[in-house]
Design a protein around this motif. Sequence first.
Motif, PDB file in Angstrom:
ATOM      1  N   ARG A 195       0.839  -1.203   0.000  1.00  0.00           N
ATOM      2  CA  ARG A 195       0.000   0.000   0.000  1.00  0.00           C
ATOM      3  C   ARG A 195       0.868   1.245   0.000  1.00  0.00           C
ATOM      4  NH1 ARG A 195      -5.205  -0.437   2.152  1.00  0.00           N
ATOM      5  NH2 ARG A 195      -5.440   1.700   1.368  1.00  0.00           N
ATOM      6  N   ASP A 196       0.566   2.161  -0.916  1.00  0.00           N
ATOM      7  CA  ASP A 196       1.283   3.434  -0.904  1.00  0.00           C
ATOM      8  C   ASP A 196       0.361   4.617  -0.661  1.00  0.00           C
ATOM      9  OD1 ASP A 196       0.050   3.279  -3.354  1.00  0.00           O
ATOM     10  OD2 ASP A 196       1.914   3.263  -4.518  1.00  0.00           O
ATOM     11  N   VAL A 197      -0.951   4.388  -0.684  1.00  0.00           N
ATOM     12  CA  VAL A 197      -1.937   5.429  -0.419  1.00  0.00           C
ATOM     13  C   VAL A 197      -3.062   4.809   0.412  1.00  0.00           C
ATOM     14  CG1 VAL A 197      -3.432   7.210  -1.421  1.00  0.00           C
ATOM     15  CG2 VAL A 197      -1.461   6.390  -2.713  1.00  0.00           C
ATOM     16  N   PHE A 198      -3.720   5.635   1.227  1.00  0.00           N
ATOM     17  CA  PHE A 198      -4.839   5.170   2.039  1.00  0.00           C
ATOM     18  C   PHE A 198      -6.005   6.134   1.876  1.00  0.00           C
ATOM     19  CE2 PHE A 198      -0.887   3.823   3.893  1.00  0.00           C
ATOM     20  CZ  PHE A 198      -1.085   2.461   4.111  1.00  0.00           C
TER      21      PHE A 198
ATOM     22  N   GLU B 122      -7.801   7.887   7.602  1.00  0.00           N
ATOM     23  CA  GLU B 122      -7.051   7.459   8.782  1.00  0.00           C
ATOM     24  C   GLU B 122      -7.522   6.083   9.254  1.00  0.00           C
ATOM     25  OE1 GLU B 122      -5.619  10.435  11.661  1.00  0.00           O
ATOM     26  OE2 GLU B 122      -6.814   9.316  13.133  1.00  0.00           O
ATOM     27  N   ALA B 123      -8.827   5.824   9.127  1.00  0.00           N
ATOM     28  CA  ALA B 123      -9.363   4.513   9.525  1.00  0.00           C
ATOM     29  C   ALA B 123      -8.782   3.406   8.642  1.00  0.00           C
ATOM     30  CB  ALA B 123     -10.884   4.519   9.443  1.00  0.00           C
ATOM     31  N   ASP B 124      -8.618   3.691   7.357  1.00  0.00           N
ATOM     32  CA  ASP B 124      -8.016   2.742   6.427  1.00  0.00           C
ATOM     33  C   ASP B 124      -6.563   2.467   6.814  1.00  0.00           C
ATOM     34  OD1 ASP B 124      -7.648   1.131   4.153  1.00  0.00           O
ATOM     35  OD2 ASP B 124      -7.161   2.851   2.878  1.00  0.00           O
ATOM     36  N   PHE B 125      -5.844   3.519   7.138  1.00  0.00           N
ATOM     37  CA  PHE B 125      -4.453   3.396   7.582  1.00  0.00           C
ATOM     38  C   PHE B 125      -4.372   2.589   8.884  1.00  0.00           C
ATOM     39  CE2 PHE B 125      -0.727   5.786   9.633  1.00  0.00           C
ATOM     40  CZ  PHE B 125       0.231   4.977   9.032  1.00  0.00           C
ATOM     41  N   GLN B 126      -5.262   2.874   9.798  1.00  0.00           N
ATOM     42  CA  GLN B 126      -5.301   2.163  11.077  1.00  0.00           C
ATOM     43  C   GLN B 126      -5.538   0.664  10.868  1.00  0.00           C
ATOM     44  OE1 GLN B 126      -8.699   3.194  13.451  1.00  0.00           O
ATOM     45  NE2 GLN B 126      -7.838   2.364  15.343  1.00  0.00           N
ATOM     46  N   LEU B 127      -6.493   0.339  10.016  1.00  0.00           N
ATOM     47  CA  LEU B 127      -6.794  -1.070   9.742  1.00  0.00           C
ATOM     48  C   LEU B 127      -5.593  -1.782   9.141  1.00  0.00           C
ATOM     49  CD1 LEU B 127      -8.825  -3.411   9.594  1.00  0.00           C
ATOM     50  CD2 LEU B 127      -9.555  -2.526   7.365  1.00  0.00           C
ATOM     51  N   GLU B 128      -4.907  -1.114   8.224  1.00  0.00           N
ATOM     52  CA  GLU B 128      -3.751  -1.726   7.569  1.00  0.00           C
ATOM     53  C   GLU B 128      -2.610  -1.960   8.555  1.00  0.00           C
ATOM     54  OE1 GLU B 128      -2.245  -3.566   4.217  1.00  0.00           O
ATOM     55  OE2 GLU B 128      -4.191  -2.553   4.389  1.00  0.00           O
TER      56      GLU B 128
ATOM     57  N   LEU C 185      -8.117  12.163  -2.630  1.00  0.00           N
ATOM     58  CA  LEU C 185      -7.785  12.619  -1.289  1.00  0.00           C
ATOM     59  C   LEU C 185      -8.306  14.030  -1.047  1.00  0.00           C
ATOM     60  CD1 LEU C 185      -4.087  11.345  -1.046  1.00  0.00           C
ATOM     61  CD2 LEU C 185      -6.201  10.172  -0.380  1.00  0.00           C
ATOM     62  N   LYS C 186      -8.827  14.239   0.147  1.00  0.00           N
ATOM     63  CA  LYS C 186      -9.381  15.535   0.516  1.00  0.00           C
ATOM     64  C   LYS C 186      -8.292  16.443   1.076  1.00  0.00           C
ATOM     65  CE  LYS C 186     -13.960  13.667   1.605  1.00  0.00           C
ATOM     66  NZ  LYS C 186     -15.001  13.521   2.659  1.00  0.00           N
TER      67      LYS C 186
END
Length: 230
Positions: A26-29, A32-38, A102-103
């Motif tokens: 993964r290079d993009v999420f 933050e919830a997606d990043f946390q899960l990963e 991305l926002k």
Amino acid sequence: FEGMKIIMKAKEFNINDVIDHIKARRDVFTSEADFQLEIGWAIKEKYPEAEVRMEYCPEFNGNMHIDIMVFCDKKQIIPIELKYKTKKCNLKSDKDEFSYQLKNQGAVNNSCYDYLKDIQRIEWLRDKFSKPNENEFEFEKGFTVFLTNNESYKKGAKEACEYREFSLKDNSDKGIGEFSWKNKDNKKSRKTPIRLKDNYHIEWHEYSQAEDKTGGTFYYLYNEIKKLNV
């Protein structure tokens, strides 16, 4: 802790190994919830004998939620707090072949404050769990991780900026003491000063380059909160 079969030693845990593990896929999420899960998934893959809990709430504080809590052998804990802040950018990832919109998550000043508050929170947990005879768990170490495609964090705040004391400028240090807004009468929701008990070095590392354009490169910062020598 009852029913958990844990034999992983807390000293074996290495946050760099976890980050390198997710770099490979993964290079993009998306968030933050997606990043946390990963991150949580990567910890389980790297350390299958540990127990991982998301949004862990200590029984002594029902309002506190730790992004990730890792439980190790002998009731040792490793709390991890995460930040993922983006600038507006549309990216196509070669690794997972997804497109990401991305926002723009501005308010760099607030995000810097929140990162130092994460460190402060884990220091507080460390102090709470550093007496094994008085608590169910024992603090081994903790981590804060910040991932962003906004280079403003690396560049830091100018001297005149209101949030200069919270700045996360690359290759800087946050020493023991109190950090406040330049305008101490500010009515921000984050007006409470941050107080750190240890010294922390701020050093950004390149995480990925999803695309060769503005906002296409991600950087990460991490800090370790060490256990007390008692």
